[in-house]
Design a protein around this motif. Sequence first.
Motif, PDB file in Angstrom:
ATOM      1  N   ARG A  78       0.871  -1.180   0.000  1.00 22.73           N
ATOM      2  CA  ARG A  78       0.000   0.000   0.000  1.00 22.73           C
ATOM      3  C   ARG A  78       0.906   1.228   0.000  1.00 22.73           C
ATOM      4  O   ARG A  78       1.284   1.752   1.030  1.00 22.73           O
ATOM      5  CB  ARG A  78      -0.900  -0.038   1.226  1.00 22.73           C
ATOM      6  CG  ARG A  78      -2.048   0.947   1.205  1.00 22.73           C
ATOM      7  CD  ARG A  78      -3.111   0.558   2.209  1.00 22.73           C
ATOM      8  NE  ARG A  78      -3.863  -0.614   1.787  1.00 22.73           N
ATOM      9  CZ  ARG A  78      -4.415  -1.512   2.602  1.00 22.73           C
ATOM     10  NH1 ARG A  78      -4.270  -1.379   3.909  1.00 22.73           N
ATOM     11  NH2 ARG A  78      -5.097  -2.538   2.137  1.00 22.73           N
ATOM     12  N   GLU A  79       1.290   1.649  -1.202  1.00 24.01           N
ATOM     13  CA  GLU A  79       2.287   2.706  -1.335  1.00 24.01           C
ATOM     14  C   GLU A  79       1.652   4.086  -1.386  1.00 24.01           C
ATOM     15  O   GLU A  79       0.439   4.234  -1.506  1.00 24.01           O
ATOM     16  CB  GLU A  79       3.105   2.480  -2.606  1.00 24.01           C
ATOM     17  CG  GLU A  79       2.287   2.495  -3.884  1.00 24.01           C
ATOM     18  CD  GLU A  79       3.127   2.260  -5.115  1.00 24.01           C
ATOM     19  OE1 GLU A  79       4.137   2.966  -5.286  1.00 24.01           O
ATOM     20  OE2 GLU A  79       2.779   1.367  -5.900  1.00 24.01           O
ATOM     21  N   GLY A  80       2.527   5.107  -1.296  1.00 25.04           N
ATOM     22  CA  GLY A  80       2.099   6.485  -1.445  1.00 25.04           C
ATOM     23  C   GLY A  80       2.580   7.382  -0.329  1.00 25.04           C
ATOM     24  O   GLY A  80       2.693   6.953   0.827  1.00 25.04           O
ATOM     25  N   ALA A  81       2.917   8.642  -0.691  1.00 29.50           N
ATOM     26  CA  ALA A  81       3.306   9.674   0.278  1.00 29.50           C
ATOM     27  C   ALA A  81       4.463   9.229   1.165  1.00 29.50           C
ATOM     28  O   ALA A  81       4.416   9.377   2.387  1.00 29.50           O
ATOM     29  CB  ALA A  81       2.111  10.097   1.134  1.00 29.50           C
ATOM     30  N   ALA A  82       5.511   8.696   0.540  1.00 32.27           N
ATOM     31  CA  ALA A  82       6.716   8.274   1.264  1.00 32.27           C
ATOM     32  C   ALA A  82       6.401   7.290   2.378  1.00 32.27           C
ATOM     33  O   ALA A  82       6.995   7.324   3.454  1.00 32.27           O
ATOM     34  CB  ALA A  82       7.454   9.487   1.828  1.00 32.27           C
ATOM     35  N   GLY A  83       5.453   6.386   2.122  1.00 29.02           N
ATOM     36  CA  GLY A  83       5.123   5.350   3.091  1.00 29.02           C
ATOM     37  C   GLY A  83       4.034   5.712   4.071  1.00 29.02           C
ATOM     38  O   GLY A  83       3.570   4.857   4.836  1.00 29.02           O
ATOM     39  N   VAL A  84       3.591   6.974   4.056  1.00 32.75           N
ATOM     40  CA  VAL A  84       2.631   7.444   5.055  1.00 32.75           C
ATOM     41  C   VAL A  84       1.258   6.799   4.869  1.00 32.75           C
ATOM     42  O   VAL A  84       0.582   6.460   5.848  1.00 32.75           O
ATOM     43  CB  VAL A  84       2.522   8.983   5.020  1.00 32.75           C
ATOM     44  CG1 VAL A  84       1.367   9.473   5.869  1.00 32.75           C
ATOM     45  CG2 VAL A  84       3.824   9.600   5.506  1.00 32.75           C
ATOM     46  N   ILE A  85       0.822   6.609   3.633  1.00 35.43           N
ATOM     47  CA  ILE A  85      -0.523   6.082   3.381  1.00 35.43           C
ATOM     48  C   ILE A  85      -0.666   4.665   3.932  1.00 35.43           C
ATOM     49  O   ILE A  85      -1.603   4.354   4.683  1.00 35.43           O
ATOM     50  CB  ILE A  85      -0.846   6.121   1.877  1.00 35.43           C
ATOM     51  CG1 ILE A  85      -1.007   7.574   1.424  1.00 35.43           C
ATOM     52  CG2 ILE A  85      -2.114   5.325   1.570  1.00 35.43           C
ATOM     53  CD1 ILE A  85      -1.217   7.742  -0.065  1.00 35.43           C
ATOM     54  N   GLY A  86       0.262   3.796   3.580  1.00 36.65           N
ATOM     55  CA  GLY A  86       0.187   2.421   4.069  1.00 36.65           C
ATOM     56  C   GLY A  86       0.378   2.327   5.572  1.00 36.65           C
ATOM     57  O   GLY A  86      -0.301   1.540   6.247  1.00 36.65           O
ATOM     58  N   THR A  87       1.291   3.123   6.105  1.00 36.10           N
ATOM     59  CA  THR A  87       1.547   3.099   7.547  1.00 36.10           C
ATOM     60  C   THR A  87       0.326   3.583   8.315  1.00 36.10           C
ATOM     61  O   THR A  87      -0.049   3.012   9.338  1.00 36.10           O
ATOM     62  CB  THR A  87       2.769   3.970   7.891  1.00 36.10           C
ATOM     63  OG1 THR A  87       3.869   3.572   7.068  1.00 36.10           O
ATOM     64  CG2 THR A  87       3.151   3.815   9.347  1.00 36.10           C
ATOM     65  N   GLY A  88      -0.315   4.647   7.807  1.00 33.13           N
ATOM     66  CA  GLY A  88      -1.525   5.153   8.448  1.00 33.13           C
ATOM     67  C   GLY A  88      -2.642   4.126   8.442  1.00 33.13           C
ATOM     68  O   GLY A  88      -3.382   3.977   9.430  1.00 33.13           O
TER      69      GLY A  88
END
Length: 335
Positions: A78-88
Motif C-alpha cells: 500500500r504505497e504512497g506519500a513516502a510510506g505514510v498512506i500504508g503506515t496510516g
Amino acid sequence: MHLHNDYSGDMMQHRKLAAWFMFGMLACPISGLTAEYPEKPVDVVIPYSTGNGLDLLGREFSHRLEAELKVPLVVINREGAAGVIGTGSAARASPDGYTLLFHANPPFVTAALVPERAPYDPRSSFVPVAQVGSVPLVLVTSGKSPFNDFAGMRSYVQAHPEKANYASAGVGSPGHIYGELLNRAMDADIQEVRYKATGQALIDVVSGEVLLSLVSVSAVLPYLESGSLRALAVGSSDRLPRFPEVPTLAEVLHQPGFEAGVWYGFFAPAGTPATHVQKLYEAIARAAQTSELRGFMARLGMVPHVRDSAALAAIVDEDVKVAARLLQDTKLAGH
C-alpha cells in the motif's frame, strides 16, 4: 404410576439440558473463547511498491513466518506519500494481531514528523514487535559519470554547482535525511530532486539526469553488478566484503563514526495484546535463525539482528529525538 411418569419426564428433561450444556462447553473453544492465536491469515502491510529492499525482505520473512505460525501471511503493498498512506492504514487496523506493518527507518519515524503528513505517531500508534536487521546505504552515481570516486565527485560538484543534485524518495526518506547530512559533512549545497519512489529515482540516476543518490545496498546491487551505477562510498562502519574497493563514508569524509543505514522491523497497531506480540516475536526470532533467511539477507547486503519489542521501542524513541532535531531545519522540513 402417574407420579412415576412425571418423574421420568423430568429426568429426561434434565438429561437433555445437561447434554446441551456439555455441548455448549465443548463448543466454546471452537467459537473463539479460548482459540489459540493465530487461527486465521495475518495481513502484512508494506507501505511501498514491490521490488525494493523493504518489500523483498518483508515478503521473505512473511513466507518463513507461515511455517512458524501455521497460518498464511498475506502481503499487502500500500504505497504512497513516502510510506505514510500504508503506515496510516496499518495504524487504524484492528489491534487483534491480524494486521502487521513491515517498515524501515528512515522513513518510519521521519515521515511522521512532517506536520502536514501526520496520520500516525511512531510511538503511540504502534507497538513494536521485532527489529529484524539493517542495511547500509551506498552513495551512487551513473556508470557514465565523468568521475570515478568520491574525491572526483567532490571536485565535480564544486566546479559544476548547477549540476550538483541528488535523488530522494521524498521527505524523511533515507536518501533525503542522509543526503542533507552529507551536504553538511561536505559543507556543500547539492540540491535534492524529489521522487515518489526509489525505482523512479534510480532510473534518472542511471541515465545521468540526476547526479547522485544515497540508496540501500540491496536496492542497487543489480545496477552495481551491471556497471550501470557506480558506488562512491558506503554507509557501513566497515567496508563491505562484497565491494572491498569501495570506501566508507567515514573514510572519505574523514569523520569517524559517520554512518548511513536503514533498519527493518515489524509493528502492530497500538493495543495489540502483549501475548500476541510475544508470540510473533518468538516466531520471527526462530525464522531469522534459518539458513535460508540468513542467506537471503546476505545476498541483499543486509545484516540480520533480531531485537524484541522493548529494544525496538527504545530505538524508535531515540530515532524520534534525532529526527525531530534534524527536521527543525527548514531545508529538511520540505519545500
